[in-house]
Design an enzyme around this catalytic site. Structure first.
Site, PDB file in Angstrom:
ATOM      1  N   ARG A  37      14.191  33.599 -80.897  1.00 56.45           N
ATOM      2  CA  ARG A  37      13.511  34.740 -80.250  1.00 56.45           C
ATOM      3  C   ARG A  37      13.284  35.994 -81.201  1.00 56.45           C
ATOM      4  O   ARG A  37      13.358  37.083 -80.585  1.00 56.45           O
ATOM      5  CB  ARG A  37      14.206  35.175 -78.767  1.00 56.45           C
ATOM      6  CG  ARG A  37      14.025  33.955 -77.868  1.00 56.45           C
ATOM      7  CD  ARG A  37      12.453  34.025 -77.446  1.00 56.45           C
ATOM      8  NE  ARG A  37      12.182  32.782 -76.588  1.00 56.45           N
ATOM      9  CZ  ARG A  37      12.403  32.691 -75.080  1.00 56.45           C
ATOM     10  NH1 ARG A  37      12.734  33.398 -74.451  1.00 56.45           N
ATOM     11  NH2 ARG A  37      11.824  31.430 -74.846  1.00 56.45           N
ATOM     12  N   ARG A  41      10.180  40.400 -76.772  1.00 53.80           N
ATOM     13  CA  ARG A  41       9.912  41.391 -75.958  1.00 53.80           C
ATOM     14  C   ARG A  41      10.791  42.719 -76.386  1.00 53.80           C
ATOM     15  O   ARG A  41      10.692  43.885 -75.824  1.00 53.80           O
ATOM     16  CB  ARG A  41       9.903  41.128 -74.365  1.00 53.80           C
ATOM     17  CG  ARG A  41       8.799  40.625 -73.912  1.00 53.80           C
ATOM     18  CD  ARG A  41       9.166  40.118 -72.537  1.00 53.80           C
ATOM     19  NE  ARG A  41       9.826  39.031 -72.488  1.00 53.80           N
ATOM     20  CZ  ARG A  41      10.279  38.457 -71.394  1.00 53.80           C
ATOM     21  NH1 ARG A  41       9.697  38.676 -70.269  1.00 53.80           N
ATOM     22  NH2 ARG A  41      11.209  37.314 -71.519  1.00 53.80           N
ATOM     23  N   ARG A  50       1.323  41.687 -76.484  1.00 50.88           N
ATOM     24  CA  ARG A  50       1.331  40.815 -75.444  1.00 50.88           C
ATOM     25  C   ARG A  50       0.687  41.325 -74.246  1.00 50.88           C
ATOM     26  O   ARG A  50       0.223  40.666 -73.361  1.00 50.88           O
ATOM     27  CB  ARG A  50       2.711  40.139 -75.126  1.00 50.88           C
ATOM     28  CG  ARG A  50       2.989  39.172 -76.163  1.00 50.88           C
ATOM     29  CD  ARG A  50       2.913  37.683 -75.975  1.00 50.88           C
ATOM     30  NE  ARG A  50       3.334  37.554 -74.525  1.00 50.88           N
ATOM     31  CZ  ARG A  50       2.495  37.217 -73.407  1.00 50.88           C
ATOM     32  NH1 ARG A  50       1.204  37.326 -73.622  1.00 50.88           N
ATOM     33  NH2 ARG A  50       3.003  37.040 -72.197  1.00 50.88           N
ATOM     34  N   ASP A  86       5.663  27.822 -77.716  1.00 44.90           N
ATOM     35  CA  ASP A  86       6.642  27.505 -76.609  1.00 44.90           C
ATOM     36  C   ASP A  86       6.874  25.930 -76.713  1.00 44.90           C
ATOM     37  O   ASP A  86       5.976  25.501 -76.855  1.00 44.90           O
ATOM     38  CB  ASP A  86       6.191  28.319 -75.322  1.00 44.90           C
ATOM     39  CG  ASP A  86       7.322  28.256 -74.211  1.00 44.90           C
ATOM     40  OD1 ASP A  86       8.089  29.348 -74.387  1.00 44.90           O
ATOM     41  OD2 ASP A  86       7.593  27.259 -73.474  1.00 44.90           O
ATOM     42  N   TYR A 164      12.375  20.556 -67.079  1.00 43.60           N
ATOM     43  CA  TYR A 164      11.338  21.245 -66.723  1.00 43.60           C
ATOM     44  C   TYR A 164      10.215  20.577 -66.014  1.00 43.60           C
ATOM     45  O   TYR A 164       9.554  21.215 -65.052  1.00 43.60           O
ATOM     46  CB  TYR A 164      10.635  22.194 -67.949  1.00 43.60           C
ATOM     47  CG  TYR A 164      11.466  23.159 -68.359  1.00 43.60           C
ATOM     48  CD1 TYR A 164      11.248  24.332 -67.536  1.00 43.60           C
ATOM     49  CD2 TYR A 164      11.858  23.504 -69.581  1.00 43.60           C
ATOM     50  CE1 TYR A 164      12.033  25.544 -67.796  1.00 43.60           C
ATOM     51  CE2 TYR A 164      12.635  24.601 -69.661  1.00 43.60           C
ATOM     52  CZ  TYR A 164      12.799  25.728 -69.120  1.00 43.60           C
ATOM     53  OH  TYR A 164      13.364  26.895 -69.510  1.00 43.60           O
TER      54      TYR A 164
END
Ligand code: CP3
Length: 366
Positions: A37, A41, A50, A86, A164
């Site tokens: 990562r 952010r 973004r 992703d 998921y």
């Protein structure tokens, strides 16, 4: 077509191959470092790029993925980049709807509930067609990165993607997905096999597009115990590496592969014998014992607690030094034990990278 992707693309020559050498256990002048990562952010420029855009639409734009991949490299001397994308693009390619919901994370409006739901999934996925946007992002980034550092491609591992697809999003217990393992073991294996087949094609497509290393994320290994891991995760992880490597060998190619099975300390021995050059570690494993248990058979990657980035810079430097002493400087890639969090100080990520380079240079000189 597949063949177009295999043609050489005249990429700029690689200037810093420290990461690739460490992955193969070769000598280096310093220990290479990157962060899971590292595009994220915590960077104001990431938040700006973004802003107001849908997450998966961003993933589908090669230009946006390229820009987000390069952002952290402009700030810090990382030794590798990982393509911005992703793991959930694979369930999307198999026909499932996945949305990124602000404040909630990834969400599947219609998760798999019972084995008959497997009929909803695309069995034969044309990865060029469904995931070509990732391949184009990789090719574009390989050009734009100008050979500064190698570019890592990645995929989620079958069990993590299966969990998921059944949970429909994040979960504490993963009890819906684990119910399948105990109630529907055959359907579980069928789903894991379907995912494995797509993942193999997907990873090969990434290499053909220009990925110079591959990481497989088994982020949900920790919710399995040793026996379930051996039955529902490990065989598929092994199969992926074996099949990718065999195909690459036929094409005269060789790309190091990293397996990151989070919280799978109970399976470290098996992971070190699962056809991957590098085993990624989370912070729950002591570096020295990880070395002993993997017997020098693989390179290791990791494993500073991401939360150590909240510490003052001098403390980060001390923690890094201890970590380097535990792993040693050969066959080692410094990283965090999981991803950077959005509220972390960019400056402290810089301090982490610098500490790895400085301490390791000194240790290697001696
Ligand atoms: O810099 C990098 O590491 C490369 C890009 C990358 C992303 N996701 C971008 C991303 C990688 C390698 C991933 C993998 C991924 N995605 C994993 C495996 C790694 C892990 O964390 O264990 C998992 C489990 C996912 C699924 C996923 N995607 C989650 C749980 C989230 C977080 C949701 C949230 O709200 O925090 C995402 C979203 C996501 N993927 C973000 C980024 C930078 C943040 C959201 C955004 O940018 O809007």
């Amino acid at each position: 077509s597949k063949n177009d992707l295999i043609l050489p693309k005249d990429f700029p020559q690689l200037k810093n191959d420290t990461f690739l050498r460490a992955a193969r256990g070769e000598e280096t002048e310093h220990v290479p470092v990157w962060c899971m990562r590292q595009a994220g952010r915590y960077l104001p420029e990431f938040r700006e790029s973004r802003a107001g855009k849908d997450f998966f639409e961003t993933c589908q734009s090669p230009e946006a993925c390229c820009e987000l991949t390069l952002q952290p490299l402009r700030r810090f001397p990382f030794d590798a980049a990982i393509i911005f994308s992703d793991i959930l693009v694979v369930p999307q390619a198999m026909g499932m709807d996945v949305q990124m919901v602000a404040g909630k994370g990834p969400t599947f409006p219609e998760p798999l509930k019972e084995p008959e739901d497997l009929q909803r999934l695309q069995v034969k996925v044309d990865t060029d067609k469904e995931l070509g946007y990732v391949f184009r992002a990789i090719t574009l980034t390989r050009h734009k990165i100008e050979g500064k550092v190698p570019l890592i491609g990645f995929s989620g591992a079958p069990w993590t993607l299966m969990s998921y697809m059944i949970e429909g999003g994040g979960s504490n217990t993963h009890s819906k997905a684990k119910r399948w393992l105990y109630q529907h073991p055959e359907a579980s294996h069928m789903l894991l096999k379907m995912l494995t087949d797509v993942i193999v094609e997907y990873l090969l497509g990434q290499v053909a597009a220009g990925a110079q290393a591959l990481q497989v994320f088994e982020s949900h290994a920790g919710i399995l115990g040793p026996a379930e891991f051996k039955e529902f995760s490990l065989p598929y992880l092994r199969d992926i590496a074996r099949r990718v490597k065999d195909k690459l060998k036929e094409a005269g190619q060789d790309v190091p592969m990293i397996v990151f099975a989070k919280d799978a300390h109970y399976a470290l021995e098996e992971l070190s014998q699962s056809n991957y050059e590098v085993v990624g570690l989370d912070w729950t494993i002591d570096p020295l014992s990880a070395r002993e248990r993997t017997g020098g058979k693989v390179s290791l990657q990791g494993n500073m607690d991401p939360c150590a980035l909240y510490a003052p810079k001098e403390r980060i430097s001390d923690i890094v030094k201890k970590m380097l002493e535990g792993f040693g400087t050969r066959g080692y890639i410094a990283n965090l034990g999981h991803g950077v969090y959005p509220d972390m100080e960019p400056e402290n990520i810089g301090a982490f990278v610098e500490a790895v380079h400085q301490h390791s240079k000194q240790m290697i000189k001696q």
